[in-house]
Design a protein around this motif. Sequence first.
Motif, PDB file in Angstrom:
ATOM      1  N   ILE A 188       0.820  -1.215   0.000  1.00  0.00           N
ATOM      2  CA  ILE A 188       0.000   0.000   0.000  1.00  0.00           C
ATOM      3  C   ILE A 188       0.856   1.268   0.000  1.00  0.00           C
ATOM      4  O   ILE A 188       0.345   2.367   0.173  1.00  0.00           O
ATOM      5  CB  ILE A 188      -0.970   0.013   1.197  1.00  0.00           C
ATOM      6  CG1 ILE A 188      -0.223  -0.041   2.518  1.00  0.00           C
ATOM      7  CG2 ILE A 188      -1.982  -1.116   1.087  1.00  0.00           C
ATOM      8  CD1 ILE A 188      -1.106   0.159   3.739  1.00  0.00           C
ATOM      9  N   GLU A 189       2.141   1.138  -0.212  1.00  0.00           N
ATOM     10  CA  GLU A 189       3.055   2.286  -0.207  1.00  0.00           C
ATOM     11  C   GLU A 189       2.821   3.153  -1.434  1.00  0.00           C
ATOM     12  O   GLU A 189       2.734   2.664  -2.550  1.00  0.00           O
ATOM     13  CB  GLU A 189       4.507   1.795  -0.183  1.00  0.00           C
ATOM     14  CG  GLU A 189       5.539   2.891  -0.236  1.00  0.00           C
ATOM     15  CD  GLU A 189       5.398   3.899   0.884  1.00  0.00           C
ATOM     16  OE1 GLU A 189       5.359   5.105   0.575  1.00  0.00           O
ATOM     17  OE2 GLU A 189       5.332   3.500   2.051  1.00  0.00           O
ATOM     18  N   ASN A 236      -2.251   2.192  11.853  1.00  0.00           N
ATOM     19  CA  ASN A 236      -3.246   2.502  10.810  1.00  0.00           C
ATOM     20  C   ASN A 236      -2.972   1.704   9.534  1.00  0.00           C
ATOM     21  O   ASN A 236      -3.900   1.211   8.890  1.00  0.00           O
ATOM     22  CB  ASN A 236      -3.279   4.000  10.514  1.00  0.00           C
ATOM     23  CG  ASN A 236      -3.910   4.789  11.626  1.00  0.00           C
ATOM     24  OD1 ASN A 236      -4.638   4.244  12.461  1.00  0.00           O
ATOM     25  ND2 ASN A 236      -3.634   6.072  11.677  1.00  0.00           N
ATOM     26  N   ASN A 237      -1.711   1.600   9.144  1.00  0.00           N
ATOM     27  CA  ASN A 237      -1.373   0.797   7.963  1.00  0.00           C
ATOM     28  C   ASN A 237      -1.705  -0.670   8.190  1.00  0.00           C
ATOM     29  O   ASN A 237      -2.200  -1.347   7.286  1.00  0.00           O
ATOM     30  CB  ASN A 237       0.096   0.955   7.589  1.00  0.00           C
ATOM     31  CG  ASN A 237       0.354   2.195   6.769  1.00  0.00           C
ATOM     32  OD1 ASN A 237      -0.538   3.011   6.568  1.00  0.00           O
ATOM     33  ND2 ASN A 237       1.561   2.346   6.304  1.00  0.00           N
ATOM     34  N   TYR A 238      -1.436  -1.153   9.393  1.00  0.00           N
ATOM     35  CA  TYR A 238      -1.754  -2.540   9.735  1.00  0.00           C
ATOM     36  C   TYR A 238      -3.263  -2.774   9.624  1.00  0.00           C
ATOM     37  O   TYR A 238      -3.706  -3.765   9.038  1.00  0.00           O
ATOM     38  CB  TYR A 238      -1.248  -2.842  11.146  1.00  0.00           C
ATOM     39  CG  TYR A 238      -1.550  -4.232  11.628  1.00  0.00           C
ATOM     40  CD1 TYR A 238      -0.897  -5.333  11.083  1.00  0.00           C
ATOM     41  CD2 TYR A 238      -2.482  -4.438  12.634  1.00  0.00           C
ATOM     42  CE1 TYR A 238      -1.174  -6.618  11.524  1.00  0.00           C
ATOM     43  CE2 TYR A 238      -2.763  -5.722  13.084  1.00  0.00           C
ATOM     44  CZ  TYR A 238      -2.107  -6.802  12.526  1.00  0.00           C
ATOM     45  OH  TYR A 238      -2.385  -8.068  12.967  1.00  0.00           O
ATOM     46  N   GLN A 271      -5.378  -1.070   7.835  1.00  0.00           N
ATOM     47  CA  GLN A 271      -5.750  -0.964   6.419  1.00  0.00           C
ATOM     48  C   GLN A 271      -5.441  -2.258   5.674  1.00  0.00           C
ATOM     49  O   GLN A 271      -6.258  -2.748   4.899  1.00  0.00           O
ATOM     50  CB  GLN A 271      -5.016   0.215   5.775  1.00  0.00           C
ATOM     51  CG  GLN A 271      -5.415   0.465   4.337  1.00  0.00           C
ATOM     52  CD  GLN A 271      -4.673   1.649   3.745  1.00  0.00           C
ATOM     53  OE1 GLN A 271      -3.856   2.292   4.382  1.00  0.00           O
ATOM     54  NE2 GLN A 271      -4.965   1.937   2.495  1.00  0.00           N
ATOM     55  N   VAL A 272      -4.295  -2.841   5.944  1.00  0.00           N
ATOM     56  CA  VAL A 272      -3.917  -4.099   5.292  1.00  0.00           C
ATOM     57  C   VAL A 272      -4.833  -5.230   5.741  1.00  0.00           C
ATOM     58  O   VAL A 272      -5.269  -6.049   4.928  1.00  0.00           O
ATOM     59  CB  VAL A 272      -2.436  -4.424   5.555  1.00  0.00           C
ATOM     60  CG1 VAL A 272      -2.090  -5.841   5.137  1.00  0.00           C
ATOM     61  CG2 VAL A 272      -1.540  -3.427   4.836  1.00  0.00           C
TER      62      VAL A 272
END
Length: 192
Positions: free
Chosen positions: A71-72, A124-126, A128-129
């Motif tokens: 998602i980068e 938050n990234n975790y 989202q994934v």
Amino acid sequence: MANKLIDVYGVNGLTSYDIGCSFSKTVAASSVADKVKKANHRFVVNAFHGHAHNCHCQLQYHTLYQKGLGIEDLETCERVFAGSNAVAPLIRHASYFHWLQFIDLQFNQWDQDRYQELSQFLYNNYKQVLHIINELAPVVQELKQQLDLSDVDIEQWNIEELQYLEALAAEPEYDPEKIAYVEALQSLAKAE
């Protein structure tokens, strides 16, 4: 630049650049082309800038189509520079010393803020994934089964689209008869 990146970071690297598409062509024609190829180093266009590029470019260089990026969006430098714009009015007429001082303060504060926000960013990234894996992946899997598609089919679509766009790269020859025909149709439509 490419030479230094490979020396520092080694093989299988990726560099994001606003003009990664044209830069990769420049590097391919440069004295470091063989080194870049052997190191399997790639150049891409970061997500925000990638949408301004044409479809042909996006299929090859946009982050969305690059394996391994997840998602980068590769826009960190853009965010840093956008944040530093707040300092510009303060240092416009400053002495060299104060110019350096304000820039140093800006980036020290940036580092502190990012460090403080790091755990929330990772969390938050975790989340989202996990959402992508738990909520979206089953929907995609169900759709693939309904349409009798595989991952290979989906990847093939990008290849086919790229081949189609490359075949369109040359403009069709000028044909005055076709133009006259369209103009006649337009005249007919106006007359009716």
